[in-house]
Write a protein that holds these residues in place. Sequence first.
Motif, PDB file in Angstrom:
ATOM      1  N   TYR A  47       0.801  -1.111   0.016  1.00  0.00           N
ATOM      2  CA  TYR A  47      -0.140  -0.241   0.041  1.00  0.00           C
ATOM      3  C   TYR A  47       0.939   1.099  -0.023  1.00  0.00           C
ATOM      4  CZ  TYR A  47      -3.482  -3.386   1.302  1.00  0.00           C
ATOM      5  OH  TYR A  47      -4.485  -4.376   1.279  1.00  0.00           O
ATOM      6  N   SER A  48       0.753   2.078  -0.967  1.00  0.00           N
ATOM      7  CA  SER A  48       1.633   3.169  -1.227  1.00  0.00           C
ATOM      8  C   SER A  48       0.812   4.507  -1.268  1.00  0.00           C
ATOM      9  CB  SER A  48       2.227   2.961  -2.320  1.00  0.00           C
ATOM     10  OG  SER A  48       3.405   1.977  -2.430  1.00  0.00           O
ATOM     11  N   TRP A  49       0.751   5.583  -0.401  1.00  0.00           N
ATOM     12  CA  TRP A  49       0.011   6.549   0.139  1.00  0.00           C
ATOM     13  C   TRP A  49       0.779   7.698  -0.537  1.00  0.00           C
ATOM     14  CZ3 TRP A  49      -4.885   5.837   1.947  1.00  0.00           C
ATOM     15  CH2 TRP A  49      -5.190   4.567   2.653  1.00  0.00           C
ATOM     16  N   THR A  50      -0.133   8.907  -0.996  1.00  0.00           N
ATOM     17  CA  THR A  50       0.204  10.240  -1.165  1.00  0.00           C
ATOM     18  C   THR A  50      -0.816  11.379  -0.738  1.00  0.00           C
ATOM     19  OG1 THR A  50      -0.677  10.448  -3.619  1.00  0.00           O
ATOM     20  CG2 THR A  50       1.446   9.775  -3.216  1.00  0.00           C
ATOM     21  N   VAL A  51      -0.220  12.035  -0.067  1.00  0.00           N
ATOM     22  CA  VAL A  51      -0.758  13.210   0.514  1.00  0.00           C
ATOM     23  C   VAL A  51      -0.312  14.612  -0.274  1.00  0.00           C
ATOM     24  CG1 VAL A  51      -1.838  14.358   2.554  1.00  0.00           C
ATOM     25  CG2 VAL A  51      -1.562  12.021   2.801  1.00  0.00           C
ATOM     26  N   GLY A  52      -1.013  15.117  -0.877  1.00  0.00           N
ATOM     27  CA  GLY A  52      -0.672  16.429  -1.489  1.00  0.00           C
ATOM     28  C   GLY A  52       0.479  16.230  -2.342  1.00  0.00           C
ATOM     29  N   GLU A  53       1.555  16.745  -2.380  1.00  0.00           N
ATOM     30  CA  GLU A  53       2.758  16.515  -3.314  1.00  0.00           C
ATOM     31  C   GLU A  53       3.652  15.436  -2.758  1.00  0.00           C
ATOM     32  OE1 GLU A  53       2.751  17.547  -6.231  1.00  0.00           O
ATOM     33  OE2 GLU A  53       1.133  18.962  -6.145  1.00  0.00           O
ATOM     34  N   ASN A  54       3.272  15.007  -1.318  1.00  0.00           N
ATOM     35  CA  ASN A  54       4.332  13.997  -0.811  1.00  0.00           C
ATOM     36  C   ASN A  54       3.939  12.595  -0.834  1.00  0.00           C
ATOM     37  OD1 ASN A  54       5.780  16.322   0.139  1.00  0.00           O
ATOM     38  ND2 ASN A  54       4.094  16.805   1.773  1.00  0.00           N
ATOM     39  N   SER A  55       4.720  11.667  -1.121  1.00  0.00           N
ATOM     40  CA  SER A  55       4.544  10.426  -0.909  1.00  0.00           C
ATOM     41  C   SER A  55       5.110   9.955   0.632  1.00  0.00           C
ATOM     42  CB  SER A  55       5.761   9.621  -2.045  1.00  0.00           C
ATOM     43  OG  SER A  55       5.718   8.202  -1.612  1.00  0.00           O
ATOM     44  N   LEU A  56       4.226   9.332   0.934  1.00  0.00           N
ATOM     45  CA  LEU A  56       4.344   8.803   2.237  1.00  0.00           C
ATOM     46  C   LEU A  56       5.105   7.461   2.271  1.00  0.00           C
ATOM     47  CD1 LEU A  56       0.949   9.222   3.858  1.00  0.00           C
ATOM     48  CD2 LEU A  56       2.684  10.865   3.358  1.00  0.00           C
ATOM     49  N   GLY A  57       6.643   7.561   1.679  1.00  0.00           N
ATOM     50  CA  GLY A  57       7.294   6.368   1.794  1.00  0.00           C
ATOM     51  C   GLY A  57       7.035   5.362   0.468  1.00  0.00           C
ATOM     52  N   ALA A  58       7.972   4.394   0.413  1.00  0.00           N
ATOM     53  CA  ALA A  58       7.720   3.380  -0.709  1.00  0.00           C
ATOM     54  C   ALA A  58       6.701   2.611  -0.567  1.00  0.00           C
ATOM     55  CB  ALA A  58       9.252   2.749  -0.554  1.00  0.00           C
ATOM     56  N   GLY A  59       5.974   2.522   0.425  1.00  0.00           N
ATOM     57  CA  GLY A  59       4.610   1.580   0.995  1.00  0.00           C
ATOM     58  C   GLY A  59       5.373   0.446   1.325  1.00  0.00           C
ATOM     59  N   ASP A  60       4.221  -0.163   2.101  1.00  0.00           N
ATOM     60  CA  ASP A  60       4.383  -1.591   2.888  1.00  0.00           C
ATOM     61  C   ASP A  60       3.179  -2.198   2.936  1.00  0.00           C
ATOM     62  OD1 ASP A  60       2.863  -0.551   4.837  1.00  0.00           O
ATOM     63  OD2 ASP A  60       4.756   0.498   5.811  1.00  0.00           O
ATOM     64  N   THR A  61       3.190  -3.572   3.633  1.00  0.00           N
ATOM     65  CA  THR A  61       2.004  -4.376   3.642  1.00  0.00           C
ATOM     66  C   THR A  61       0.969  -3.806   4.517  1.00  0.00           C
ATOM     67  OG1 THR A  61       3.131  -5.640   5.307  1.00  0.00           O
ATOM     68  CG2 THR A  61       3.585  -6.300   3.158  1.00  0.00           C
ATOM     69  N   SER A  62       1.136  -2.884   5.443  1.00  0.00           N
ATOM     70  CA  SER A  62       0.252  -2.313   6.406  1.00  0.00           C
ATOM     71  C   SER A  62      -0.965  -1.537   5.489  1.00  0.00           C
ATOM     72  CB  SER A  62       0.837  -1.247   7.401  1.00  0.00           C
ATOM     73  OG  SER A  62      -0.327  -0.756   8.113  1.00  0.00           O
ATOM     74  N   SER A  63      -2.068  -1.762   5.726  1.00  0.00           N
ATOM     75  CA  SER A  63      -3.100  -1.229   4.934  1.00  0.00           C
ATOM     76  C   SER A  63      -3.630   0.097   5.712  1.00  0.00           C
ATOM     77  CB  SER A  63      -4.382  -1.959   4.907  1.00  0.00           C
ATOM     78  OG  SER A  63      -4.984  -2.356   6.113  1.00  0.00           O
ATOM     79  N   SER A  64      -3.052   0.597   6.701  1.00  0.00           N
ATOM     80  CA  SER A  64      -3.292   1.874   7.089  1.00  0.00           C
ATOM     81  C   SER A  64      -2.140   2.714   7.558  1.00  0.00           C
ATOM     82  CB  SER A  64      -4.147   1.670   8.527  1.00  0.00           C
ATOM     83  OG  SER A  64      -3.397   1.053   9.398  1.00  0.00           O
ATOM     84  N   THR A  65      -2.221   4.269   7.738  1.00  0.00           N
ATOM     85  CA  THR A  65      -1.166   4.824   8.059  1.00  0.00           C
ATOM     86  C   THR A  65      -1.579   6.269   8.598  1.00  0.00           C
ATOM     87  OG1 THR A  65       1.063   5.798   7.335  1.00  0.00           O
ATOM     88  CG2 THR A  65      -0.810   6.012   5.716  1.00  0.00           C
ATOM     89  N   THR A  66      -0.638   6.848   9.291  1.00  0.00           N
ATOM     90  CA  THR A  66      -1.129   8.418   9.646  1.00  0.00           C
ATOM     91  C   THR A  66      -0.179   9.149   9.081  1.00  0.00           C
ATOM     92  OG1 THR A  66       0.350   8.180  11.566  1.00  0.00           O
ATOM     93  CG2 THR A  66      -1.784   7.506  11.736  1.00  0.00           C
ATOM     94  N   HIS A  67      -0.745  10.422   9.032  1.00  0.00           N
ATOM     95  CA  HIS A  67       0.288  11.485   8.396  1.00  0.00           C
ATOM     96  C   HIS A  67      -0.605  12.927   8.867  1.00  0.00           C
ATOM     97  CE1 HIS A  67       2.680  13.584   5.512  1.00  0.00           C
ATOM     98  NE2 HIS A  67       1.719  14.485   5.190  1.00  0.00           N
ATOM     99  N   THR A  68       0.689  13.881   9.258  1.00  0.00           N
ATOM    100  CA  THR A  68       0.570  14.821   9.962  1.00  0.00           C
ATOM    101  C   THR A  68       0.768  16.160   9.178  1.00  0.00           C
ATOM    102  OG1 THR A  68       1.531  14.262  12.206  1.00  0.00           O
ATOM    103  CG2 THR A  68       1.347  16.560  11.704  1.00  0.00           C
ATOM    104  N   LEU A  69      -0.315  16.941   8.933  1.00  0.00           N
ATOM    105  CA  LEU A  69      -0.374  18.288   8.092  1.00  0.00           C
ATOM    106  C   LEU A  69      -0.389  19.305   8.819  1.00  0.00           C
ATOM    107  CD1 LEU A  69      -3.368  16.641   6.024  1.00  0.00           C
ATOM    108  CD2 LEU A  69      -0.961  17.290   5.104  1.00  0.00           C
TER     109      LEU A  69
END
Length: 204
Positions: free
Chosen positions: A148-170
Motif C-alpha cells: 500500500y503506497s500513499w500520497t498526500v498532497g505532493e508528498n509520498s508517504l514512503g515506498a509503501g508497505d504491507t500495512s493497509s493503514s497509516t497516519t500523516h501530520t499536516l
Amino acid sequence: TVTNTESGCSANKLEEDYITLVGSTVFTVNNFDGNLCNDEVISLTNSSSHYSEQNTGDFQWNIEGAENIDENGSDITFTYSEDGTYTWTLIYTDPVGGCVVNFDTTIFVNVDLITSDFTVDNTVICDSEGTVSLESTSLVDTDGTFIYSWTVGENSLGAGDTSSSTTHTLSSPGTYDVGLTVTNTESGCSANKLEEDFITVVGS
C-alpha cells in the motif's frame, strides 16, 4: 505414365490440383504471463501459415469459459472473471478436402482484480495542524502480498508497505489530494485511486 518395355507402348494420366497440402494451424499468445489484471484482456493471433482474409471463415475459435469475446480478423480478445485452467483451441476445416485440424493450448489464468479505495478519519483539520488516519478499504485477491503506497498532497508517504493503514501530520493550511496505489507483488497487478482536494487544513 505406364510403359510396355517390349512394345514401347505407353499411356499417361495427369490429375491437376489432385493433392492438397494444408499448412500448419497455430496461434500466438500475445504478451500474457498468466496474470490477468484490472481492465486487461487476453489476446491471441491466428498465425497459421495458410490463413488469409479470404479463408477466415474456415477457422473457428473455441475459448473455454471466456467472457467478452471479440473477434477481429486474425485476432481474438477475451477476459475471465475467475481463476482457472482453460483450454484455447483454433480449428481449421478445409472446405475442399474436408480435413479438420485442431491446435490448442491449456493454461492457468490467475485473475487478479484489485479495487483501490480508502477512508480518512477527518477531512477537515482546524488550527493549522493535525494528524489524519488513512485506512485502505480496497478489494484485493486472497492470493499474493499487497503493498500500500500513499500520497498526500505532493508528498509520498514512503515506498509503501504491507500495512493497509497509516497516519500523516499536516501543518500548512490548504487543501490536499489523497492517493492510494495497491500492488500485488506476486502478480504485478495494481490499482490506484486519487481523491482531489480531499482534506482541508484551516488556518489558525
